[in-house]
Design a protein around this motif. Sequence first.
Motif, PDB file in Angstrom:
ATOM      1  N   LEU A  47       0.874  -1.161   0.093  1.00  0.00           N
ATOM      2  CA  LEU A  47       0.022   0.096  -0.022  1.00  0.00           C
ATOM      3  C   LEU A  47       0.802   1.320  -0.020  1.00  0.00           C
ATOM      4  CD1 LEU A  47      -2.951   1.343   0.423  1.00  0.00           C
ATOM      5  CD2 LEU A  47      -2.459   1.160   2.608  1.00  0.00           C
ATOM      6  N   ILE A  48       1.986   1.124   0.743  1.00  0.00           N
ATOM      7  CA  ILE A  48       2.902   2.471   0.886  1.00  0.00           C
ATOM      8  C   ILE A  48       3.519   2.482  -0.429  1.00  0.00           C
ATOM      9  CG2 ILE A  48       4.733   3.383   2.071  1.00  0.00           C
ATOM     10  CD1 ILE A  48       4.096   2.023   4.457  1.00  0.00           C
ATOM     11  N   LEU A  49       3.981   1.391  -0.938  1.00  0.00           N
ATOM     12  CA  LEU A  49       4.586   1.410  -2.152  1.00  0.00           C
ATOM     13  C   LEU A  49       3.655   1.911  -3.349  1.00  0.00           C
ATOM     14  CD1 LEU A  49       6.971  -1.602  -2.324  1.00  0.00           C
ATOM     15  CD2 LEU A  49       7.654   0.825  -2.442  1.00  0.00           C
ATOM     16  N   VAL A 102       1.397   4.058  -3.084  1.00  0.00           N
ATOM     17  CA  VAL A 102       0.982   5.507  -3.086  1.00  0.00           C
ATOM     18  C   VAL A 102       2.421   6.306  -3.451  1.00  0.00           C
ATOM     19  CG1 VAL A 102       0.935   7.244  -1.214  1.00  0.00           C
ATOM     20  CG2 VAL A 102      -0.504   5.420  -1.178  1.00  0.00           C
ATOM     21  N   VAL A 103       3.334   5.698  -3.095  1.00  0.00           N
ATOM     22  CA  VAL A 103       4.667   6.312  -3.399  1.00  0.00           C
ATOM     23  C   VAL A 103       4.917   6.152  -5.098  1.00  0.00           C
ATOM     24  CG1 VAL A 103       7.392   6.147  -3.370  1.00  0.00           C
ATOM     25  CG2 VAL A 103       5.979   6.196  -1.153  1.00  0.00           C
ATOM     26  N   TYR A 104       4.663   5.333  -5.536  1.00  0.00           N
ATOM     27  CA  TYR A 104       4.585   5.045  -6.967  1.00  0.00           C
ATOM     28  C   TYR A 104       3.767   5.973  -7.745  1.00  0.00           C
ATOM     29  CZ  TYR A 104       4.658   1.969 -10.926  1.00  0.00           C
ATOM     30  OH  TYR A 104       4.789   1.357 -12.382  1.00  0.00           O
ATOM     31  N   VAL A 105       2.599   6.253  -7.325  1.00  0.00           N
ATOM     32  CA  VAL A 105       1.599   7.215  -8.066  1.00  0.00           C
ATOM     33  C   VAL A 105       2.322   8.624  -7.868  1.00  0.00           C
ATOM     34  CG1 VAL A 105      -0.670   8.345  -7.883  1.00  0.00           C
ATOM     35  CG2 VAL A 105      -0.430   5.786  -7.901  1.00  0.00           C
ATOM     36  N   LEU A 106       2.868   9.045  -6.806  1.00  0.00           N
ATOM     37  CA  LEU A 106       3.315  10.312  -6.411  1.00  0.00           C
ATOM     38  C   LEU A 106       4.632  10.689  -7.280  1.00  0.00           C
ATOM     39  CD1 LEU A 106       2.824  10.695  -2.616  1.00  0.00           C
ATOM     40  CD2 LEU A 106       1.640  11.869  -4.270  1.00  0.00           C
ATOM     41  N   VAL A 107       5.474   9.632  -7.390  1.00  0.00           N
ATOM     42  CA  VAL A 107       6.616   9.463  -8.382  1.00  0.00           C
ATOM     43  C   VAL A 107       6.251   9.840  -9.529  1.00  0.00           C
ATOM     44  CG1 VAL A 107       8.484   8.399  -9.192  1.00  0.00           C
ATOM     45  CG2 VAL A 107       8.161   8.532  -6.678  1.00  0.00           C
ATOM     46  N   ALA A 108       5.178   8.897 -10.005  1.00  0.00           N
ATOM     47  CA  ALA A 108       4.733   9.112 -11.319  1.00  0.00           C
ATOM     48  C   ALA A 108       4.178  10.574 -11.605  1.00  0.00           C
ATOM     49  CB  ALA A 108       3.622   8.184 -11.695  1.00  0.00           C
ATOM     50  N   VAL A 109       3.266  11.227 -10.849  1.00  0.00           N
ATOM     51  CA  VAL A 109       2.836  12.448 -11.058  1.00  0.00           C
ATOM     52  C   VAL A 109       4.112  13.420 -11.099  1.00  0.00           C
ATOM     53  CG1 VAL A 109       1.271  14.270  -9.896  1.00  0.00           C
ATOM     54  CG2 VAL A 109       0.509  12.121 -10.122  1.00  0.00           C
ATOM     55  N   ALA A 129      14.046   5.894  -9.471  1.00  0.00           N
ATOM     56  CA  ALA A 129      12.883   5.402  -8.482  1.00  0.00           C
ATOM     57  C   ALA A 129      11.829   4.650  -8.954  1.00  0.00           C
ATOM     58  CB  ALA A 129      12.798   6.642  -7.561  1.00  0.00           C
ATOM     59  N   PHE A 130      11.093   5.069  -9.935  1.00  0.00           N
ATOM     60  CA  PHE A 130       9.940   4.540 -10.633  1.00  0.00           C
ATOM     61  C   PHE A 130      10.118   3.209 -11.059  1.00  0.00           C
ATOM     62  CE2 PHE A 130       7.002   4.070 -14.226  1.00  0.00           C
ATOM     63  CZ  PHE A 130       5.604   4.317 -13.531  1.00  0.00           C
ATOM     64  N   PHE A 131      11.502   3.068 -11.620  1.00  0.00           N
ATOM     65  CA  PHE A 131      11.532   1.874 -12.221  1.00  0.00           C
ATOM     66  C   PHE A 131      12.029   0.903 -11.132  1.00  0.00           C
ATOM     67  CE2 PHE A 131      12.223   4.016 -16.317  1.00  0.00           C
ATOM     68  CZ  PHE A 131      11.220   3.508 -17.149  1.00  0.00           C
ATOM     69  N   ALA A 132      12.561   1.206 -10.216  1.00  0.00           N
ATOM     70  CA  ALA A 132      12.940   0.421  -9.295  1.00  0.00           C
ATOM     71  C   ALA A 132      11.767  -0.304  -8.442  1.00  0.00           C
ATOM     72  CB  ALA A 132      13.891   1.179  -8.053  1.00  0.00           C
ATOM     73  N   ILE A 133      10.647   0.872  -8.204  1.00  0.00           N
ATOM     74  CA  ILE A 133       9.445   0.451  -7.458  1.00  0.00           C
ATOM     75  C   ILE A 133       8.793  -0.484  -8.354  1.00  0.00           C
ATOM     76  CG2 ILE A 133       7.309   1.332  -6.555  1.00  0.00           C
ATOM     77  CD1 ILE A 133       8.755   3.881  -5.696  1.00  0.00           C
ATOM     78  N   SER A 134       8.725  -0.160  -9.574  1.00  0.00           N
ATOM     79  CA  SER A 134       8.001  -1.243 -10.389  1.00  0.00           C
ATOM     80  C   SER A 134       8.759  -2.652 -10.505  1.00  0.00           C
ATOM     81  CB  SER A 134       8.014  -0.713 -11.996  1.00  0.00           C
ATOM     82  OG  SER A 134       7.699   0.482 -12.102  1.00  0.00           O
ATOM     83  N   LEU A 135      10.210  -2.797 -10.441  1.00  0.00           N
ATOM     84  CA  LEU A 135      10.545  -4.012 -10.597  1.00  0.00           C
ATOM     85  C   LEU A 135      10.222  -4.920  -9.383  1.00  0.00           C
ATOM     86  CD1 LEU A 135      13.844  -3.277 -12.260  1.00  0.00           C
ATOM     87  CD2 LEU A 135      12.124  -4.489 -13.150  1.00  0.00           C
ATOM     88  N   PHE A 136      10.394  -4.023  -7.892  1.00  0.00           N
ATOM     89  CA  PHE A 136      10.138  -4.551  -6.746  1.00  0.00           C
ATOM     90  C   PHE A 136       8.665  -5.011  -6.477  1.00  0.00           C
ATOM     91  CE2 PHE A 136       9.044  -4.368  -2.129  1.00  0.00           C
ATOM     92  CZ  PHE A 136       9.880  -5.224  -1.893  1.00  0.00           C
ATOM     93  N   MET A 137       7.840  -4.202  -6.981  1.00  0.00           N
ATOM     94  CA  MET A 137       6.447  -4.580  -6.775  1.00  0.00           C
ATOM     95  C   MET A 137       6.265  -5.916  -7.715  1.00  0.00           C
ATOM     96  SD  MET A 137       4.103  -1.138  -6.226  1.00  0.00           S
ATOM     97  CE  MET A 137       3.809  -0.845  -8.141  1.00  0.00           C
TER      98      MET A 137
END
Length: 134
Positions: free
Chosen positions: A4-6, A8-15, A63-71
């Motif tokens: 859930l935290i990831l 939220v961070v993912y959407v904020l980074v994308a924006v 950060a966006f790609f790292a979060i994508s890969l981790f998720m």
Amino acid sequence: MLMLILNVVYVLVAVAIIGLVLMQRGTGAQAGSGFGAGASGTVFGARGASNFLSKSTKWLAVAFFAISLFMAWSASRTAHTGSAQQDLGIMSQQPVAPAPADTVAPAASAPAAQPAPSAPAQPEATKPAPTPAQ
């Protein structure tokens, strides 16, 4: 909770990436400087704005790609260790019991096909019409 935290961070980074990309000037923006539009580029400074925006966009993209890969890794890992019983909704219900065998004629006990008659039958059109009773 971590996912859930990831998310939220993912959407904020994308924006933030979208905002930073829209704030940057393109390579064709220099053409408008001859008509007085060049002064609008000095808000962040002539040189520092592009460096700051470019570096920020680069690190947000990392950060966006790292979060994508981790998720993706986390989702594939939990898919293998997830519950064996899957919720199938209406498909998980038990089938309706079939009708008893005595009410349904099985295919094997169906009457055999009758042999073809040896004499050809008279076509329907050539039969004489019945006379009406008076």
